[in-house]
Design a protein around this motif. Sequence first.
Motif, PDB file in Angstrom:
ATOM      1  N   GLY A  88      -2.870   8.377   7.656  1.00 30.26           N
ATOM      2  CA  GLY A  88      -4.243   7.883   7.607  1.00 30.26           C
ATOM      3  C   GLY A  88      -5.112   8.459   8.701  1.00 30.26           C
ATOM      4  N   PHE A 131      -4.441  -1.290   9.231  1.00 30.43           N
ATOM      5  CA  PHE A 131      -4.589   0.123   8.868  1.00 30.43           C
ATOM      6  C   PHE A 131      -6.059   0.507   8.766  1.00 30.43           C
ATOM      7  CE2 PHE A 131      -5.010   3.494   5.688  1.00 30.43           C
ATOM      8  CZ  PHE A 131      -4.120   4.442   6.165  1.00 30.43           C
ATOM      9  N   LEU A 160       2.470   5.995   7.178  1.00 30.35           N
ATOM     10  CA  LEU A 160       1.140   5.698   6.649  1.00 30.35           C
ATOM     11  C   LEU A 160       0.095   5.711   7.762  1.00 30.35           C
ATOM     12  CD1 LEU A 160       1.933   2.826   4.110  1.00 30.35           C
ATOM     13  CD2 LEU A 160       1.367   5.202   3.581  1.00 30.35           C
ATOM     14  N   VAL A 175      -2.415  -3.791   5.951  1.00 31.19           N
ATOM     15  CA  VAL A 175      -3.584  -3.131   5.371  1.00 31.19           C
ATOM     16  C   VAL A 175      -4.817  -3.400   6.228  1.00 31.19           C
ATOM     17  CG1 VAL A 175      -5.154  -3.080   3.396  1.00 31.19           C
ATOM     18  CG2 VAL A 175      -2.691  -3.118   3.018  1.00 31.19           C
ATOM     19  N   HIS A 210       5.552   2.340   7.435  1.00 34.09           N
ATOM     20  CA  HIS A 210       4.327   1.967   8.126  1.00 34.09           C
ATOM     21  C   HIS A 210       3.920   3.041   9.130  1.00 34.09           C
ATOM     22  CE1 HIS A 210       4.314  -2.676   7.366  1.00 34.09           C
ATOM     23  NE2 HIS A 210       4.294  -1.963   6.264  1.00 34.09           N
ATOM     24  N   ALA A 226      -3.316   4.853   0.839  1.00 31.03           N
ATOM     25  CA  ALA A 226      -3.601   5.099   2.259  1.00 31.03           C
ATOM     26  C   ALA A 226      -4.531   6.297   2.426  1.00 31.03           C
ATOM     27  CB  ALA A 226      -2.297   5.330   3.023  1.00 31.03           C
ATOM     28  N   MET A 242       0.848  -1.193   0.000  1.00 35.33           N
ATOM     29  CA  MET A 242       0.000   0.000   0.000  1.00 35.33           C
ATOM     30  C   MET A 242       0.883   1.242   0.000  1.00 35.33           C
ATOM     31  SD  MET A 242      -2.983   1.109   2.730  1.00 35.33           S
ATOM     32  CE  MET A 242      -1.837   1.139   4.115  1.00 35.33           C
ATOM     33  N   SER A 296       1.225   5.709  -0.366  1.00 37.27           N
ATOM     34  CA  SER A 296       0.609   6.856   0.317  1.00 37.27           C
ATOM     35  C   SER A 296      -0.726   7.244  -0.314  1.00 37.27           C
ATOM     36  CB  SER A 296       1.560   8.060   0.284  1.00 37.27           C
ATOM     37  OG  SER A 296       2.741   7.785   0.999  1.00 37.27           O
TER      38      SER A 296
END
Length: 269
Positions: A223, A45, A219, A42, A216, A6, A1, A3
């Motif tokens: 997010g 996230f 992100l 993911v 990570h 995200a 994934m 940016s």
Amino acid sequence: MNSFQAILIAIIEGLTEYLPVSSTAHMVFMSSYFGIQEDDFVKLFQVSIQFGAILAVVALYWKKFFDFSKFSFFIKLACAVIPALILGKLFDDAIEAVLGNPIPIAIVLIVGGIVLLFIDSKFQKPTILKEEDITIKKAVTIGFWQCLAMMPGTSRSAASIIGGMQQGLSRHAAAEFSFFLAVPTMLAVTCYSVFLKTYEASQMKGYELILKSDEHIQLFLLGNVVAFVVAILAIKFFIEIIKQYGFKPWGWYRIVVGTFLLLYFSFLK
């Protein structure tokens, strides 16, 4: 994934978490359409950015959340969230299994839309216009209604708002209590996903996945910031819509989107 992906996921989360349209259904489609690989990070996230959406409610209603003189408010939320905590833990594996099949999610989205078309006419005489008049019994009942959202596609917001109106709350009061109830509910889910849950493929805790690399971490922060900003705008927009038009627009939206997703995952994908 990357940016860009995200940011897309965070926008979807912020827009749909507090609207009665199912954030899960939207994220399932978006992940499929943009080819976002469903690895452990993911999955984490998509849940952990709920923290940004939580902060949006706290920021908008900060007077309510930081008025510690009114303990009844916090007691109501604590009691209302108990059903979701217990049943969520019991059905965690079953929920994850459904997430792998978008067809029933699309069907539930459509059915929920049909229900929303008739909510306004069904509950026309509310007796509770503000949170202070909600009893603990009614709060717990709304908490059980919220558990219907454990079926992906239902929408936590839709389930708790319908539950609130069934308990005599006005549209506005039901929507606001749904926002309030989302804070402990989503905070519990987020904390479990980040600190307690072990992800199968990597055999790592959520926080270990976040701290695994600088990418990570970036992100995760990106997010949550995006989800926070978008959720604030979505909440304000939603309140104005239900004041003027009720829930029918959201019902039609769910039916149209659900039908599209059903066709997409059945024939077009």
